[in-house]
Design a protein around this motif. Structure first.
Motif, PDB file in Angstrom:
ATOM      1  N   GLN A 204       0.771  -0.937  -0.139  1.00  0.00           N
ATOM      2  CA  GLN A 204       0.402  -0.073   0.293  1.00  0.00           C
ATOM      3  C   GLN A 204       1.045   1.442  -0.084  1.00  0.00           C
ATOM      4  O   GLN A 204       1.938   1.693   0.918  1.00  0.00           O
ATOM      5  CB  GLN A 204      -0.577  -0.343   1.666  1.00  0.00           C
ATOM      6  CG  GLN A 204      -1.815   0.852   1.440  1.00  0.00           C
ATOM      7  CD  GLN A 204      -2.849   0.972   2.445  1.00  0.00           C
ATOM      8  OE1 GLN A 204      -3.357   0.133   2.550  1.00  0.00           O
ATOM      9  NE2 GLN A 204      -3.698   2.335   2.710  1.00  0.00           N
ATOM     10  N   ASP A 205       0.318   1.952  -1.057  1.00  0.00           N
ATOM     11  CA  ASP A 205       1.463   3.517  -1.035  1.00  0.00           C
ATOM     12  C   ASP A 205       2.301   3.685   0.234  1.00  0.00           C
ATOM     13  O   ASP A 205       1.163   4.600   0.977  1.00  0.00           O
ATOM     14  CB  ASP A 205       0.414   4.324  -1.771  1.00  0.00           C
ATOM     15  CG  ASP A 205       1.368   4.843  -2.235  1.00  0.00           C
ATOM     16  OD1 ASP A 205       2.436   5.378  -1.803  1.00  0.00           O
ATOM     17  OD2 ASP A 205       1.486   6.266  -2.861  1.00  0.00           O
ATOM     18  N   ASN A 206       3.082   4.456   0.559  1.00  0.00           N
ATOM     19  CA  ASN A 206       3.128   5.408   1.337  1.00  0.00           C
ATOM     20  C   ASN A 206       2.040   5.029   2.733  1.00  0.00           C
ATOM     21  O   ASN A 206       2.078   5.729   3.627  1.00  0.00           O
ATOM     22  CB  ASN A 206       3.674   6.640   1.373  1.00  0.00           C
ATOM     23  CG  ASN A 206       4.497   7.143   2.410  1.00  0.00           C
ATOM     24  OD1 ASN A 206       5.076   7.300   2.503  1.00  0.00           O
ATOM     25  ND2 ASN A 206       4.408   9.053   2.269  1.00  0.00           N
ATOM     26  N   VAL A 207       3.077   3.270   3.348  1.00  0.00           N
ATOM     27  CA  VAL A 207       2.604   3.286   4.886  1.00  0.00           C
ATOM     28  C   VAL A 207       3.277   3.014   6.082  1.00  0.00           C
ATOM     29  O   VAL A 207       3.437   3.753   6.700  1.00  0.00           O
ATOM     30  CB  VAL A 207       1.096   1.197   4.702  1.00  0.00           C
ATOM     31  CG1 VAL A 207       0.787   1.881   6.548  1.00  0.00           C
ATOM     32  CG2 VAL A 207       0.052   2.367   3.904  1.00  0.00           C
ATOM     33  N   PHE A 208       4.107   2.033   5.175  1.00  0.00           N
ATOM     34  CA  PHE A 208       5.511   1.714   5.817  1.00  0.00           C
ATOM     35  C   PHE A 208       5.994   1.162   5.555  1.00  0.00           C
ATOM     36  O   PHE A 208       5.969   0.086   4.770  1.00  0.00           O
ATOM     37  CB  PHE A 208       5.429   1.177   7.949  1.00  0.00           C
ATOM     38  CG  PHE A 208       6.447   1.221   8.802  1.00  0.00           C
ATOM     39  CD1 PHE A 208       6.621   1.816   9.270  1.00  0.00           C
ATOM     40  CD2 PHE A 208       7.066  -0.092   8.597  1.00  0.00           C
ATOM     41  CE1 PHE A 208       7.445   2.115   9.902  1.00  0.00           C
ATOM     42  CE2 PHE A 208       7.908  -0.218   9.739  1.00  0.00           C
ATOM     43  CZ  PHE A 208       8.497   0.808  10.348  1.00  0.00           C
ATOM     44  N   PRO A 209       7.490   1.755   6.180  1.00  0.00           N
ATOM     45  CA  PRO A 209       8.303   3.174   6.051  1.00  0.00           C
ATOM     46  C   PRO A 209       7.880   3.896   5.626  1.00  0.00           C
ATOM     47  O   PRO A 209       7.325   4.100   4.120  1.00  0.00           O
ATOM     48  CB  PRO A 209       9.829   2.378   6.277  1.00  0.00           C
ATOM     49  CG  PRO A 209      10.034   0.955   6.005  1.00  0.00           C
ATOM     50  CD  PRO A 209       9.010   0.909   5.108  1.00  0.00           C
TER      51      PRO A 209
END
Ligand code: 6DK
Ligand code: ZN
Length: 369
Positions: A204-209
């Motif tokens: 998922q785009d830009n969750v973690f890190p």
């Protein structure tokens, strides 16, 4: 089809605590103590469903053994190894490196057994003792980098197993698919300049890190083009994931022609996960596995070894995990009683914003070879 299976009760004894972790309790701020998201429950319940469903009788048990220091040091710095060992001797344990990855006394031994469990799965697949294998290990590994652990991970289990396959088993080319909902940054970093290991992360785009796993992260030096990232928008369901599989993962693996395929298998892209916002169903995981097996049959005699990563829904991880291991084993599907609910959610079909990022990553896959 013979499928190897690694599990050990002590993986459930990796102690992530009830305070600290993602949001330390803070009465003044109204934050109550709570059990760390990365606790034993989802994995223990998945193992128990594998037993109770009867699938266990179809699997070849593989005994995990601890990874040696030499094996861990193929990926990690001596300082990281020594710090984990030292903190593991303390009565209250320590943290892998970012303050959200606690471990209790003896955490080093459990983390070494997790990495060694993945090595044992790879050994069994490469030697031909089994056709494919699933290592249900804990703690997870795919965020750990050379000098520190992070994101609930202590050692980079799958990277350590891949390095072992190259150094000891003579495996030349390895394809790694990471379908955990978070970016497989640690696995990617371990081989970022290495053209013999292709890493592909669906997340998922830009969750973690934070700010990790953009489609523009493609590798460096000789490894340029051998890291592929597919940062999917929130809400991606079975249709979007299968499109990514068909347009990016399968073509990339066909062109790369690995001798072995490894999977960082998280179930936090599942429709009921509390830490992310994707919508995979057990049928989606089943289909992803089948497509991977089909391409593995074409390029590497079906050799696949999977390593368990995240997944935080105690009710749904077991059904998704069972679907994957059943598919690896060619076993009849056990019923997922939640499938009618989650497959009924709107938005499972490929959406235009999903297609855009998948198309961008597909262009990268087409450059391989
Ligand atoms: N923080 C993993 O599943 C680990 O990839 C994921 C770690 C995500 C941490 C970020 C996060 C929160 C959540 C709730 C409240 C505050 C902060 F490594 C694996 F275990 F596989 O969700
Ligand atoms: Zn995850």
């Amino acid at each position: 089809m013979t499928t190897g299976y690694v599990y050990h009760e002590v993986f459930g004894w990796h102690d992530t605590g009830t305070s600290g972790g993602v949001l330390p309790s803070d009465p003044a701020a109204g934050v109550q103590p709570f059990v760390h998201f990365e606790n034993a429950e989802t994995k223990r319940r998945m193992h128990e469903l594998i037993v109770v469903s009867g699938l266990i009788d179809r699997l070849e048990r593989i005994r995990p053994r601890p990874a040696t220091e030499e094996e861990i040091l193929r990926i990690h710095t001596p300082e990281h190894l020594e710090r984990i060992k030292a903190e593991s001797r303390l009565p209250k344990g320590g943290d892998a490196g970012d303050g959200m990855s606690p471990f209790g006394k003896g955490g080093y031994e459990i983390a070494a057994l997790a990495a060694g469990g993945v090595i044992a799965a790879v050994d069994a697949v490469v030697s031909g003792r089994v056709d494919n294998a699933y290592a249900l290990v804990r703690p997870p590994g795919h965020h750990a980098v050379a000098a520190q652990g992070m994101g609930f991970c202590i050692f980079s289990n799958l990277a350590i197993a891949a390095a072992h396959a190259r150094a000891v088993l003579g495996v030349e080319r390895i394809g790694i698919l990471d379908w955990d909902v978070h970016h497989g940054n640690g696995t990617q970093a371990a081989f970022y300049d290495d053209p013999s290991v292709l890493t592909i992360s669906l997340h998922q785009d830009n969750v973690f890190p934070p700010n990790s796993g953009a489609v523009t992260e493609t590798g460096t030096g000789a490894g340029e083009g051998y890291s592929i990232n597919v940062p999917l928008p929130p809400g991606t369901g079975d249709g979007g994931y299968l499109h990514a599989m068909d347009e990016v993962v399968v073509p990339a693996l066909r062109r790369f022609r690995p001798d072995l395929i490894l999977v960082a298998s998280g179930f936090d892209a599942g429709a009921m996960d509390p830490l992310a916002r994707q919508m995979l169903t057990s049928a989606g995981y089943r289909a992803l596995t089948q497509r991977l097996m089909d391409v593995a049959a074409e390029v590497c005699d079906g050799r696949i070894a999977m390593s368990h990563e995240g997944g935080y829904s105690p009710i749904y991880v077991p059904f998704c995990g069972l679907a994957v291991v059943e598919t690896l084993a060619g076993a009849e599907p056990f019923t997922d009683p939640l499938l009618p609910v989650v497959s009924g959610y709107a938005g499972h079909d490929l959406q235009p914003n999903q297609k855009a990022v998948i198309d961008a990553a597909a262009a990268l896959a087409a450059r391989i070879g």
